[in-house]
Design a protein around this motif. Sequence first.
Motif, PDB file in Angstrom:
ATOM      1  N   LEU A  17       0.820  -1.211   0.000  1.00 56.16           N
ATOM      2  CA  LEU A  17       0.000   0.000   0.000  1.00 56.16           C
ATOM      3  C   LEU A  17       0.855   1.262   0.000  1.00 56.16           C
ATOM      4  O   LEU A  17       0.411   2.316  -0.468  1.00 56.16           O
ATOM      5  CB  LEU A  17      -0.917   0.007   1.229  1.00 56.16           C
ATOM      6  CG  LEU A  17      -1.856  -1.198   1.381  1.00 56.16           C
ATOM      7  CD1 LEU A  17      -2.604  -1.103   2.698  1.00 56.16           C
ATOM      8  CD2 LEU A  17      -2.830  -1.267   0.208  1.00 56.16           C
ATOM      9  N   GLY A  18       2.062   1.174   0.530  1.00 57.26           N
ATOM     10  CA  GLY A  18       2.936   2.327   0.586  1.00 57.26           C
ATOM     11  C   GLY A  18       4.161   2.045   1.426  1.00 57.26           C
ATOM     12  O   GLY A  18       4.176   1.114   2.229  1.00 57.26           O
ATOM     13  N   HIS A  19       5.212   2.831   1.203  1.00 54.64           N
ATOM     14  CA  HIS A  19       6.432   2.689   1.999  1.00 54.64           C
ATOM     15  C   HIS A  19       7.225   3.986   1.894  1.00 54.64           C
ATOM     16  O   HIS A  19       7.032   4.779   0.962  1.00 54.64           O
ATOM     17  CB  HIS A  19       7.272   1.505   1.514  1.00 54.64           C
ATOM     18  CG  HIS A  19       7.988   1.765   0.221  1.00 54.64           C
ATOM     19  ND1 HIS A  19       7.345   1.786  -1.007  1.00 54.64           N
ATOM     20  CD2 HIS A  19       9.297   2.042  -0.036  1.00 54.64           C
ATOM     21  CE1 HIS A  19       8.220   2.033  -1.961  1.00 54.64           C
ATOM     22  NE2 HIS A  19       9.410   2.208  -1.409  1.00 54.64           N
ATOM     23  N   GLY A  20       8.114   4.196   2.863  1.00 54.41           N
ATOM     24  CA  GLY A  20       8.961   5.375   2.810  1.00 54.41           C
ATOM     25  C   GLY A  20       9.457   5.785   4.180  1.00 54.41           C
ATOM     26  O   GLY A  20       9.007   5.267   5.203  1.00 54.41           O
ATOM     27  N   PRO A  21      10.405   6.723   4.219  1.00 54.24           N
ATOM     28  CA  PRO A  21      10.962   7.179   5.494  1.00 54.24           C
ATOM     29  C   PRO A  21       9.979   8.061   6.249  1.00 54.24           C
ATOM     30  O   PRO A  21       9.202   8.808   5.650  1.00 54.24           O
ATOM     31  CB  PRO A  21      12.201   7.972   5.062  1.00 54.24           C
ATOM     32  CG  PRO A  21      11.883   8.440   3.673  1.00 54.24           C
ATOM     33  CD  PRO A  21      11.048   7.362   3.056  1.00 54.24           C
ATOM     34  N   GLU A  22      10.018   7.960   7.558  1.00 56.08           N
ATOM     35  CA  GLU A  22       9.173   8.766   8.436  1.00 56.08           C
ATOM     36  C   GLU A  22       9.922   9.042   9.730  1.00 56.08           C
ATOM     37  O   GLU A  22      10.811   8.276  10.107  1.00 56.08           O
ATOM     38  CB  GLU A  22       7.859   8.039   8.762  1.00 56.08           C
ATOM     39  CG  GLU A  22       6.931   7.798   7.596  1.00 56.08           C
ATOM     40  CD  GLU A  22       5.648   7.091   8.016  1.00 56.08           C
ATOM     41  OE1 GLU A  22       5.448   6.898   9.243  1.00 56.08           O
ATOM     42  OE2 GLU A  22       4.852   6.729   7.136  1.00 56.08           O
TER      43      GLU A  22
END
Length: 250
Positions: A112-117
């Motif tokens: 569904l989504g991924h990335g830095p946070e």
Amino acid sequence: MTSSFAPDSLVLNRKLPLWYQVSQSLRASILGRSPDASLRLPTEEQLAGHFGVSVLTMRQALKELEEEGLITRHRRRGTFIDPAARRASPVRLLGSIDAIVAQQSGEHTTILGHGPEPVPGDLAAYFPQCPQVVTYRRLRRDGENGEPTNWAHNTVRPEVAERIDLADLERWPMTKVLRDAVGVDIGRITDTVEARLADPVTAELLQVPLLSPILHYTGIAYDGAGQVVDVARIHYRGDRFAFSVTVEAR
């Protein structure tokens, strides 16, 4: 020998419609029934007495289950569970990495989504001196166009995430990717399973009513040096899974 069907007891919350709470509790009992349980439900009066509600409220709850296709009602014969109503699959914590990998698996996974946070406040203790993490959100179904069964939210150390191939996450659970594809030496995983009510995001993703019961799993994976590499939070449909623990006596 067939055993009689016995619904679970229920502590009612006066802030929610009584018929809805009763229908959800009875729904969970139907899908979590034992293999030898009778398909015949107690009478409306007996069920109303069991849950401590009026017969009118009980009828409304049963109507909801009938419209869902879980039960059939026959005049003078009674109310029966549809034999096709699927029993819940157990969430088993058996103490091995391979058992956890098998539990997290699904027939079809969509990223569904991924990335830095920034590190979430409730996870700061697990990622000290780590200003950012990488998160991954995935939805699992019974087949490509099947019913959603659970959705996972993984929080991973950035230096580990750099080596993760998204194609692997579409095929395997995170634990298997970390161990077999990335090469992380997973020393242990601490598991917690608790009952929760579906929030708006979970209700939409799993296609269940808002505030319906779900199983919430948290798995904290440590490497061989004792450092947290992944925090997995998985939301399982309450009507499809049950919680089971095996304890060896010797």
